[in-house]
Scaffold this active site. Structure first.
Site, short mmCIF file in Angstrom:
data_model
loop_
_atom_site.label_atom_id
_atom_site.label_comp_id
_atom_site.label_asym_id
_atom_site.label_seq_id
_atom_site.Cartn_x
_atom_site.Cartn_y
_atom_site.Cartn_z
N TRP A 524 -0.34 -4.56 -3.70
CA TRP A 524 -1.11 -4.05 -2.68
C TRP A 524 -0.92 -2.63 -2.02
CZ3 TRP A 524 0.78 -9.16 -1.43
CH2 TRP A 524 0.17 -10.10 -2.12
N HIS A 525 -0.31 -1.83 -2.88
CA HIS A 525 0.07 -0.52 -2.58
C HIS A 525 -0.71 0.54 -2.88
CE1 HIS A 525 4.40 -1.98 -1.08
NE2 HIS A 525 3.28 -2.84 -0.46
N TYR A 526 -1.83 0.19 -3.37
CA TYR A 526 -2.71 1.44 -3.99
C TYR A 526 -3.05 2.42 -3.09
CZ TYR A 526 -6.52 -2.04 -2.11
OH TYR A 526 -6.99 -2.79 -1.41
#
Length: 590
Positions: A524-526
């Site tokens: 979830w680090h886009y």
């Protein structure tokens, strides 16, 4: 035979790794009298600043700007307060497994075949994540051109409200010591700083297991000057040029358009308009995240002209790099069943390597004993969730899910012990792009991350997996692994687990390159899509237009530190202070 029911144990272990014990009351709802539903908004309103997106950066930005200006913050989701799934560590995974139309987690699948989620709630991703809090490294701050003193002040402003030191129990301690045995040195103790070696980072969960989010930073707002609208979806930003409203008039020529308002709809579908007050100091700020900010720029006519024309969107500014440079830090993991009980923990320890990989870990245990009236919660490995589900994505029918839950509930407590070690790569170097699917802002755009397209990213993943192997085989970690189960067997088990929509290959367990490609997941680090120098300048002003900035993770070229949330919150505060200083300077000179 490898001991008691190993196949059943591993299956259940994968369902229970992020399985949390102990229920606590949901976080008390603070009395924010400036928060209301968008249905109560006037048809037309005026403010000095309009911020689109009440997320990890939008909340601290709004709180700061409200100290000296009128601010409207529009958030498409609801409030995190009173929602036990968000507030309580024990229920961390429930939000991610919520696929309802108003879920705080808005799910999407990238074109790479990896399931992901974007936030749809006041507080943004800080309401959904695993809570790890760590700063960006000093080189990152330098390359961003940020002021060191103000950066540190802004981090401390955030940390006073949201950050804590986590408890270090046996399993996380074993991971820490295993990393040191594996050569990830020195040991840097507990610190928020990003330093090579092994450290204990911060957490946004307090000692009672209550989550503290970016929404908590609104406590610093001036309630007389801030209006927060929930469940309001912005459809477009409107522009003016020399008195013309570009929403109603075709734009052509070389003069610069100026953002002056937004059009949004409330949850009943009623249209509202909000405009900037007159004055050169007033601005609109996009803080809608790595998907939302480039998407809204395009919907408003700022983006690649050919793409906008295809969707019948009037081109305000041809900006080809909007939506480009999209990246997601790939995560790969190895699951380890434990013969000994393990504590429940999210990310607390990190190994920051010099070869571009970060090693982290989490553990879980069964908290609902057999016969308990409380049903088991299988966390991130629940059949429904998609991220690490035990039911393949294409087979997640209600019947299949119910059958899987029934089978898991029948397993003994011994099956629910263990944890996983994961690696994520620095950067990454591989990038992709984002495109509109339609003109409906409620629809997720199409996004491609191109995981491991660059060979350096793939090499870093392999190096990370090999480091995890060393940790698992370390003396420090020996009490938490079965001696007769080889790391190769654990890798083989993981390779067969349906963590994404990608096909598997016969050499997954022997080729670490193939293993990395086939078992890639999101952490979830886009980021990307509105990057500095491509879409915005170093003050985050959108190139080619006036009175419009983007302040969020979409502006990042690389993900900061091991986990970005601390820096995204810091950036909201940092730019809020900068913008108020600019405002004061302009007022004094006028």
């Amino acid at each position: 035979m490898m001991g008691f029911g190993f196949s059943r144990l591993t299956f259940a272990l994968l369902a229970a790794i992020l399985f949390f014990h102990g229920f606590c009351n949901s976080q008390e709802d603070p009395y924010y009298r400036f928060v209301q539903h968008a249905t109560s908004a006037p048809t037309v309103s005026y403010y000095d600043y309009i911020i689109i997106g009440g997320g990890t950066s939008g909340c601290p930005l709004a709180a700061t700007l409200s100290r000296n200006a009128s601010v409207l913050l529009i958030e498409r989701g609801g409030s995190p307060y009173g929602n036990q799934n968000i507030s309580n560590l024990a229920s961390f995974a429930n939000t991610l497994s919520d696929y309802s139309p108003t879920s705080p987690a808005h799910h999407f699948v990238s074109e790479d075949g990896v399931r992901n989620a974007r936030a749809r709630v006041l507080g943004g991703g800080s309401c959904l994540n695993a809570g790890f809090y760590t700063r960006a490294d000093t080189e990152y701050v330098k390359e961003a051109g940020w002021d060191d003193k103000l950066v540190n002040q802004s981090y401390r402003w955030v940390e006073k409200v949201v950050a804590n030191e986590p408890p270090m129990l046996q399993w996380q301690s074993a991971v820490r010591d295993g990393l040191l045995e594996a050569g990830i040195t020195p040991y840097n103790g507990f610190t928020y700083d990003h330093i090579y070696g092994t450290k204990v980072g911060g957490t946004i969960f307090d000692g009672r297991g209550h989550r503290h989010t970016a929404a908590d930073l609104l406590k610093h707002a001036d309630p007389r000057r801030l209006t927060v609208l929930l469940r309001g979806t912005v459809h477009k930003i409107t522009f003016r040029i020399k008195g013309k409203n570009l929403h109603h008039n075709n734009f052509s020529g070389k003069a610069r358009p100026t953002a002056h308002g937004v059009i949004f709809r409330d949850e009943s579908g009623v249209k509202h308009r909000a405009y900037l007050n007159k004055g050169s100091k007033n601005e609109i700020v996009l803080s809608a995240g790595a998907l939302g900010s480039p998407q809204l720029l395009m919907l408003s006519g700022v983006g690649p002209a050919e793409h906008l024309t295809f969707h019948k969107i009037r081109v305000v500014v041809d900006r080809p790099m909007v939506g480009q440079g999209m990246s997601d830090n790939p995560m790969n993991a190895i699951y380890v069943p434990s013969p000994s009980p393990v504590e429940v923990s999210l990310i607390q320890v990190v190994g920051i390597t010099r070869f571009g990989t970060y090693i982290e870990a989490a553990s879980g245990a069964n908290f609902a004993a057999q016969g308990s009236a409380i049903p088991r919660n299988f966390g991130m490995f629940s059949p429904q969730i998609g991220q690490l589900a035990t039911v393949p994505p294409k087979q997640r029918t209600p019947e299949a899910i119910a059958k899987a839950v029934e089978a898991m509930n029948a397993l003994s407590d011994e099956a629910f012990r263990g944890g996983f070690l994961l690696e994520k790569i620095m950067g990454p170097i591989s990038t992709g792009h984002l495109e509109l699917r339609s003109r409906n802002p409620e629809h997720n755009p199409s996004v491609t991350f191109n995981y491991f397209k660059h060979p350096t990213d793939l090499k870093r993943c392999v190096d990370g997996i090999n480091t995890i192997r060393k940790v698992i085989e370390s003396r420090a970690f020996s009490r938490f692994r079965y001696p007769y189960i080889s790391v190769g067997a654990l890798i083989n088990m993981t390779a067969n687990f349906p963590v994404n929509l990608l096909p598997r290959h016969d050499n997954d367990s022997t080729s670490m390159e193939q293993f990395c490609k086939d078992t890639v997941m999101t952490i979830w680090h886009y980021h990307g899509g509105c990057q500095v120098g491509r879409v915005v300048d170093h003050d985050y002003r959108v190139l080619g237009v006036d009175a419009l900035r983007v302040i969020d993770g979409s502006t990042f070229n690389y993900s900061p530190g091991t986990n970005p949330q601390a820096t995204v919150m810091m950036l909201g505060r940092y730019m809020g202070v900068r913008m108020l200083r600019e405002r004061l300077t302009m007022e004094e000179s006028s």
